[in-house]
Design an enzyme around this catalytic site. Structure first.
Site, short mmCIF file in Angstrom:
data_model
loop_
_atom_site.label_atom_id
_atom_site.label_comp_id
_atom_site.label_asym_id
_atom_site.label_seq_id
_atom_site.Cartn_x
_atom_site.Cartn_y
_atom_site.Cartn_z
N GLY A 1 0.92 -1.42 -0.08
CA GLY A 1 0.18 -0.08 0.22
C GLY A 1 0.80 1.41 0.23
N GLY B 1 -1.77 -1.64 9.69
CA GLY B 1 -3.04 -0.42 10.14
C GLY B 1 -3.99 -0.67 9.15
N THR C 1 -8.30 -1.56 8.87
CA THR C 1 -9.11 -2.39 9.38
C THR C 1 -9.95 -2.51 8.93
OG1 THR C 1 -10.04 -0.51 9.73
CG2 THR C 1 -8.89 -0.19 11.05
N ASN D 1 -5.06 1.61 14.97
CA ASN D 1 -4.51 3.01 15.11
C ASN D 1 -3.26 3.10 15.77
OD1 ASN D 1 -3.97 6.02 15.23
ND2 ASN D 1 -6.06 6.48 14.49
N HIS E 1 -11.36 13.84 9.94
CA HIS E 1 -10.50 13.72 9.46
C HIS E 1 -10.15 14.27 8.11
CE1 HIS E 1 -10.32 9.69 11.87
NE2 HIS E 1 -11.71 9.82 11.64
N LYS F 1 -9.46 11.37 3.99
CA LYS F 1 -10.19 10.23 4.61
C LYS F 1 -10.89 8.99 3.41
CE LYS F 1 -10.28 7.13 8.16
NZ LYS F 1 -9.54 5.97 8.46
#
Length: 191
Positions: free
Chosen positions: A8, A87, A89, A113, A141, A145
């Site tokens: 990523g 990282g 979710t 996080n 954010h 985001k």
């Protein structure tokens, strides 16, 4: 020197991870992977193939993708005995159980996080939950985001719901705009 690869790498968080790894003593960025290959991250050409991680002999891979991609990436990393720091979710408990079974020769940590303040906030919210009748999670954010609500907000609600199952009903009598109180998260806590 620990050899690190980032999955990523072209995204906002992946690029930040690449920069942090490149600047850290004791770490060496040796591979970068993303679905959009060909560009560079800290001087490393981004590859589309996970194989680039094995070819570079990475010790640890940092995954900043999305849950669907991580469900493919993590078993591959486990199969190649590469440690993983995740990282990403949005995983189910079944996903986490599968990852736990897969990582037998290497380790994997999944974190909602990485910011110390956010981790403390989640713990403090969990500790405070039994002392309140109602709760609501409000987040904001940057304009890039991609997910909503964030994995941090969902993890916070999960921890609060696990700490207390005695929540008062929603007192809202009128919503001028439907959904203004947020979606119902774990424990019916609005987010």
């Amino acid at each position: 020197m620990i050899k690190v690869g980032v999955i990523g790498a072209a995204g906002r968080m992946g690029a930040a991870a690449c920069a942090a790894i490149a600047a850290a003593d004791g770490l060496q960025l040796v591979a970068a992977v993303d679905s959009v290959p060909g560009t560079t991250a800290e001087g490393i050409t981004i590859s589309k193939e996970l194989r680039a991680l094995a070819d570079a002999h990475v010790d640890v891979a940092v995954d900043f993708t999305v849950a669907a991609a991580s469900r493919i990436n993590l078993p591959w990393l486990a199969m190649h005995s590469i440690h993983a720091v995740v990282g990403t979710t949005g995983f189910t408990q079944e996903d986490l159980d599968t990852f736990k079974k897969s990582f037998t020769n290497s380790n994997c940590i999944v974190a909602a996080n990485f910011a110390v303040g956010a981790v403390l906030m989640m713990r403090f919210a969990e500790m405070a939950a039994p002392f309140f009748d109602t709760a609501e999670i409000i987040e904001i954010h940057h304009d890039g985001k991609a997910d909503s609500p964030s994995g941090t907000a969902i993890a916070t609600a999960q921890r609060m719901a696990a700490a207390s199952n005695e929540w008062a009903s929603d007192p809202t009598k009128h919503e001028a705009i439907a959904g203004a109180r947020g979606a119902k998260g774990p424990g019916d806590i609005p987010i």
